[in-house]
Design a protein around this motif. Structure first.
Motif, PDB file in Angstrom:
ATOM      1  N   SER A  41      32.877  30.775 -15.142  1.00 53.47           N
ATOM      2  CA  SER A  41      33.267  32.209 -14.744  1.00 53.47           C
ATOM      3  C   SER A  41      34.532  31.981 -13.610  1.00 53.47           C
ATOM      4  O   SER A  41      35.259  32.825 -13.648  1.00 53.47           O
ATOM      5  N   VAL A  42      34.640  30.917 -12.849  1.00 54.75           N
ATOM      6  CA  VAL A  42      35.721  30.866 -12.222  1.00 54.75           C
ATOM      7  C   VAL A  42      36.900  30.409 -12.642  1.00 54.75           C
ATOM      8  O   VAL A  42      38.194  30.724 -12.345  1.00 54.75           O
ATOM      9  N   TYR A  43      36.823  29.555 -13.905  1.00 50.87           N
ATOM     10  CA  TYR A  43      37.861  29.185 -14.504  1.00 50.87           C
ATOM     11  C   TYR A  43      38.477  30.562 -15.102  1.00 50.87           C
ATOM     12  O   TYR A  43      39.804  30.593 -15.212  1.00 50.87           O
ATOM     13  N   GLU A  44      37.521  31.361 -15.904  1.00 52.56           N
ATOM     14  CA  GLU A  44      38.131  32.723 -16.467  1.00 52.56           C
ATOM     15  C   GLU A  44      38.858  33.558 -15.114  1.00 52.56           C
ATOM     16  O   GLU A  44      39.972  34.272 -15.692  1.00 52.56           O
ATOM     17  N   GLY A  45      38.364  33.455 -13.996  1.00 50.09           N
ATOM     18  CA  GLY A  45      38.826  34.066 -13.060  1.00 50.09           C
ATOM     19  C   GLY A  45      40.343  33.733 -12.526  1.00 50.09           C
ATOM     20  O   GLY A  45      41.217  34.484 -12.375  1.00 50.09           O
ATOM     21  N   LEU A  46      40.188  32.419 -12.752  1.00 48.35           N
ATOM     22  CA  LEU A  46      41.792  31.716 -12.334  1.00 48.35           C
ATOM     23  C   LEU A  46      42.617  32.256 -13.464  1.00 48.35           C
ATOM     24  O   LEU A  46      44.094  32.806 -13.162  1.00 48.35           O
ATOM     25  N   LEU A  47      42.247  32.239 -14.829  1.00 45.56           N
ATOM     26  CA  LEU A  47      43.320  32.633 -15.921  1.00 45.56           C
ATOM     27  C   LEU A  47      43.703  34.184 -15.744  1.00 45.56           C
ATOM     28  O   LEU A  47      44.571  34.446 -16.263  1.00 45.56           O
ATOM     29  N   ARG A  50      45.861  37.993 -10.799  1.00 43.21           N
ATOM     30  CA  ARG A  50      47.164  38.243 -10.665  1.00 43.21           C
ATOM     31  C   ARG A  50      48.000  37.181 -10.112  1.00 43.21           C
ATOM     32  O   ARG A  50      49.227  36.747 -10.619  1.00 43.21           O
ATOM     33  N   SER A  51      47.408  36.526  -8.930  1.00 43.10           N
ATOM     34  CA  SER A  51      48.174  35.346  -8.330  1.00 43.10           C
ATOM     35  C   SER A  51      47.196  34.159  -8.519  1.00 43.10           C
ATOM     36  O   SER A  51      46.174  33.990  -8.081  1.00 43.10           O
ATOM     37  N   LYS A  52      47.550  33.282  -9.437  1.00 46.70           N
ATOM     38  CA  LYS A  52      46.890  31.987  -9.485  1.00 46.70           C
ATOM     39  C   LYS A  52      46.723  31.253  -8.371  1.00 46.70           C
ATOM     40  O   LYS A  52      45.622  30.670  -8.157  1.00 46.70           O
TER      41      LYS A  52
END
Length: 70
Positions: A41-47, A50-52
Motif C-alpha cells: 500500500s505504501v508502494y502504491e501510494g508512492l506511485l 502527486r509529489s513523489k
C-alpha cells in the motif's frame, strides 16, 4: 528487480518486490537503495502521489530500514 521511471526531481525510478516487501529507489544522483518491510500500500501510494519526493520523505525515508545497493 524491475524499476519504473517516475516523474520526480529527486527520484529517477522505483521498483517493488511484493514477496519480500522491498522497495527499491533509484535517485537522480545515481544512488540505489532498498527499503525493507515496506507494505504494498505504501508502494502504491508512492506511485500515485502527486509529489513523489514529498511522499517519500513523509512516509518512507525515516520509517523503514534501508541499505545502499549501488
Amino acid at each position: 528487480m524491475q524499476r519504473q521511471a517516475v516523474a520526480s526531481t529527486n527520484i529517477r525510478s522505483v521498483g517493488y518486490d511484493e514477496e519480500d516487501e522491498i522497495l527499491e529507489v533509484e535517485f537522480h544522483s545515481g544512488g540505489v537503495y532498498h527499503y525493507v518491510g515496506v507494505p504494498a500500500s505504501v508502494y502504491e501510494g508512492l506511485l500515485t502521489a502527486r509529489s513523489k519526493g514529498r511522499y517519500f520523505g513523509d512516509f518512507i525515508r525515516l520509517r523503514y530500514p534501508y541499505e545502499k545497493v549501488r
